[in-house]
Design a protein around this motif. Structure first.
Motif, short mmCIF file in Angstrom:
data_model
loop_
_atom_site.label_atom_id
_atom_site.label_comp_id
_atom_site.label_asym_id
_atom_site.label_seq_id
_atom_site.Cartn_x
_atom_site.Cartn_y
_atom_site.Cartn_z
N ALA A 248 9.23 6.27 -5.75
CA ALA A 248 9.43 5.10 -4.89
C ALA A 248 8.93 5.35 -3.47
CB ALA A 248 10.90 4.70 -4.87
N GLN A 249 9.13 6.56 -2.97
CA GLN A 249 8.67 6.86 -1.62
C GLN A 249 7.14 6.91 -1.55
OE1 GLN A 249 10.63 6.78 1.10
NE2 GLN A 249 12.14 6.14 -0.43
N ARG A 250 6.51 7.39 -2.61
CA ARG A 250 5.05 7.42 -2.63
C ARG A 250 4.47 6.01 -2.75
NH1 ARG A 250 2.90 12.20 -6.44
NH2 ARG A 250 0.96 11.47 -5.45
N ILE A 251 5.14 5.18 -3.55
CA ILE A 251 4.70 3.79 -3.65
C ILE A 251 4.93 3.07 -2.32
CG2 ILE A 251 5.30 1.56 -4.71
CD1 ILE A 251 5.63 3.03 -7.35
N ARG A 252 6.01 3.39 -1.66
CA ARG A 252 6.28 2.78 -0.35
C ARG A 252 5.17 3.08 0.63
NH1 ARG A 252 11.70 3.94 3.34
NH2 ARG A 252 11.20 2.48 5.02
N ALA A 253 4.75 4.34 0.68
CA ALA A 253 3.68 4.73 1.61
C ALA A 253 2.37 4.04 1.24
CB ALA A 253 3.52 6.24 1.60
N HIS A 254 2.10 3.97 -0.06
CA HIS A 254 0.87 3.31 -0.51
C HIS A 254 0.89 1.83 -0.16
CE1 HIS A 254 -2.65 2.58 -3.06
NE2 HIS A 254 -2.01 1.52 -3.53
N ALA A 255 2.01 1.18 -0.40
CA ALA A 255 2.13 -0.25 -0.10
C ALA A 255 1.93 -0.51 1.39
CB ALA A 255 3.49 -0.77 -0.55
N GLN A 256 2.57 0.30 2.20
CA GLN A 256 2.45 0.12 3.65
C GLN A 256 1.02 0.33 4.12
OE1 GLN A 256 5.54 2.81 4.98
NE2 GLN A 256 7.08 1.18 4.97
N ARG A 258 -1.43 -0.64 2.58
CA ARG A 258 -2.12 -1.89 2.21
C ARG A 258 -1.59 -3.08 3.00
NH1 ARG A 258 -3.95 -4.53 -0.74
NH2 ARG A 258 -3.52 -4.59 -2.97
N GLY A 259 -0.66 -2.82 3.92
CA GLY A 259 -0.08 -3.92 4.69
C GLY A 259 0.96 -4.71 3.92
N LEU A 260 1.57 -4.07 2.91
CA LEU A 260 2.54 -4.73 2.06
C LEU A 260 3.89 -4.04 2.17
CD1 LEU A 260 0.36 -4.99 -1.18
CD2 LEU A 260 0.75 -6.80 0.52
N ALA A 294 6.88 -13.61 -1.18
CA ALA A 294 5.60 -13.20 -0.60
C ALA A 294 4.74 -12.44 -1.60
CB ALA A 294 5.85 -12.34 0.64
N ALA A 295 5.37 -11.84 -2.60
CA ALA A 295 4.62 -11.07 -3.60
C ALA A 295 3.69 -11.95 -4.42
CB ALA A 295 5.59 -10.34 -4.52
N LEU A 296 3.98 -13.24 -4.50
CA LEU A 296 3.14 -14.14 -5.29
C LEU A 296 1.73 -14.27 -4.73
CD1 LEU A 296 5.73 -16.95 -6.11
CD2 LEU A 296 4.81 -15.22 -7.68
N ASP A 297 1.55 -13.91 -3.47
CA ASP A 297 0.23 -14.00 -2.85
C ASP A 297 -0.51 -12.67 -2.83
OD1 ASP A 297 0.53 -16.74 -2.22
OD2 ASP A 297 1.70 -16.23 -0.43
N VAL A 298 0.07 -11.64 -3.44
CA VAL A 298 -0.53 -10.31 -3.44
C VAL A 298 -1.44 -10.14 -4.65
CG1 VAL A 298 -0.06 -7.84 -3.58
CG2 VAL A 298 1.40 -9.31 -2.17
#
Length: 336
Positions: A248-256, A258-260, A294-298
């Motif tokens: 989850a922490q690695r996905i968090r960093a990846h998402a951020q 990407r501006g997500l 907001a995820a619907l626009d990703v």
């Protein structure tokens, strides 16, 4: 404008994101729930998911009050099979219980019909024919419009559909399994099975019961007010795994990068599977629900897909050997 799609092999058109009302009447009070429903309405979404046993029935009651003014626009899904009390027949999928509990749910929801009635879990004691004949009768009576399955094994879904065909009764149009980037077990058999039989998939727990929001730090005590911090039995049994917290922490960093937000990425990832037709978001607060919306626009990329595959391979869970203890593996019976 919100896109709507037929659910499974049916004419029922639904959005990709369903409002999950499990927290309503428990961790979410009526004022907050009203705000969440209003935001759902404003976003053009019309699908809401609840169950007879959520918050001791209060979730259904609250949903009923909040959509009463425009009930006809809503697709309401609820569920049956989990224990409601201590008596031996207040659970399961017998004719006796289905006929009683459908009326209980209708009263709690304050409505004349249920759009989609899920079997919340399998009942391998009650003959499938008994259950399917009862569901067909309830459709004839107008008490339910469609029905589905939840937390079923793939081979049982195949048997249910084949039995419905043999009996000449309506088959299930939807399956509701857990699915997230850290628990991908349904990719091996269940999703291909549903695709083969024309059963739509509306997945629950796309945030792995909140783990993929990134709010839980590995090795740290969960904050008070969170599901883990409250000692919620189901998250501790299932998704609150050390490996998942790390992922989850690695996905968090990846998402951020990407501006997500992590939530937006996790929801978009679940929806990026063509075999998944919708996901259920279960917010506790209006702010959480805005993040879901907001995820619907990703839109994810091949690089995003490869990133998640590198963390948790397709068809696996983050933890080697993981299985939900409520649904045990049944494929080994020792001789002695």
């Amino acid at each position: 404008m919100t896109d709507y799609f037929p659910l499974g092999a049916s004419g029922l058109r639904v959005p990709r994101l369903w409002l999950g009302a499990m927290m309503f009447g428990d961790q979410t009070d009526e004022a907050s729930a009203r705000e969440i429903v209003a935001a759902t309405r404003d976003a053009g979404l019309n699908a809401i998911d609840v169950a007879d046993n959520y918050a001791g029935g209060e979730s259904e009651r609250l949903v009923g009050r909040l959509i009463a003014a425009d009930r006809a626009r809503w697709i309401v899904a609820t569920k049956v099979a989990n224990p409601i009390g201590t008596e031996p027949n207040d659970r399961g999928l017998s004719r006796r219980w289905l006929l009683a509990e459908v009326d209980h749910s209708l009263r709690r929801l304050g409505t004349d019909w249920i759009d989609l009635w899920y079997m919340h879990r399998d009942d391998e004691v009650t003959p499938i024919e008994e259950t399917l004949a009862t569901l067909a009768r309830l459709i004839e009576l107008g008490k339910i419009r469609y029905w589905g399955v939840s937390n079923f094994r793939a081979w049982r879904i195949a048997r249910v559909v084949e039995t419905a065909r043999r009996m000449g009764v309506p088959p299930p149009i939807a399956c509701q399994p857990p699915y997230s980037a850290v628990t991908r077990l349904i990719e091996t058999e269940l999703l291909p099975c549903c695709a083969q039989y024309g059963v739509g998939v509306v997945a629950y727990s796309p945030l792995a019961r909140g783990v993929l929001s990134g709010k839980y730090q590995p090795g740290a005590v969960a904050e008070a007010g969170t599901r883990a911090g409250r000692g919620d039995r189901r998250i501790l049994q299932t998704e609150f795994r050390p490996e998942s917290l790390e992922v989850a922490q690695r996905i968090r960093a990846h998402a951020q990068s990407r501006g997500l937000s992590p939530t937006q990425f996790a929801i978009a990832w679940a929806l990026n599977n063509r075999l998944v037709h919708g996901v259920i978001g279960g917010p506790r607060t209006p702010e959480q629900w805005q993040d879901y919306l907001a995820a619907l626009d990703v839109h994810l990329t091949a690089e995003d897909e490869a990133f998640v595959d590198g963390l948790v391979p397709p068809g696996y869970a983050s933890t080697h050997g993981y299985n939900d203890p409520i649904y045990p593996i049944t494929g080994r019976v020792a001789r002695g």
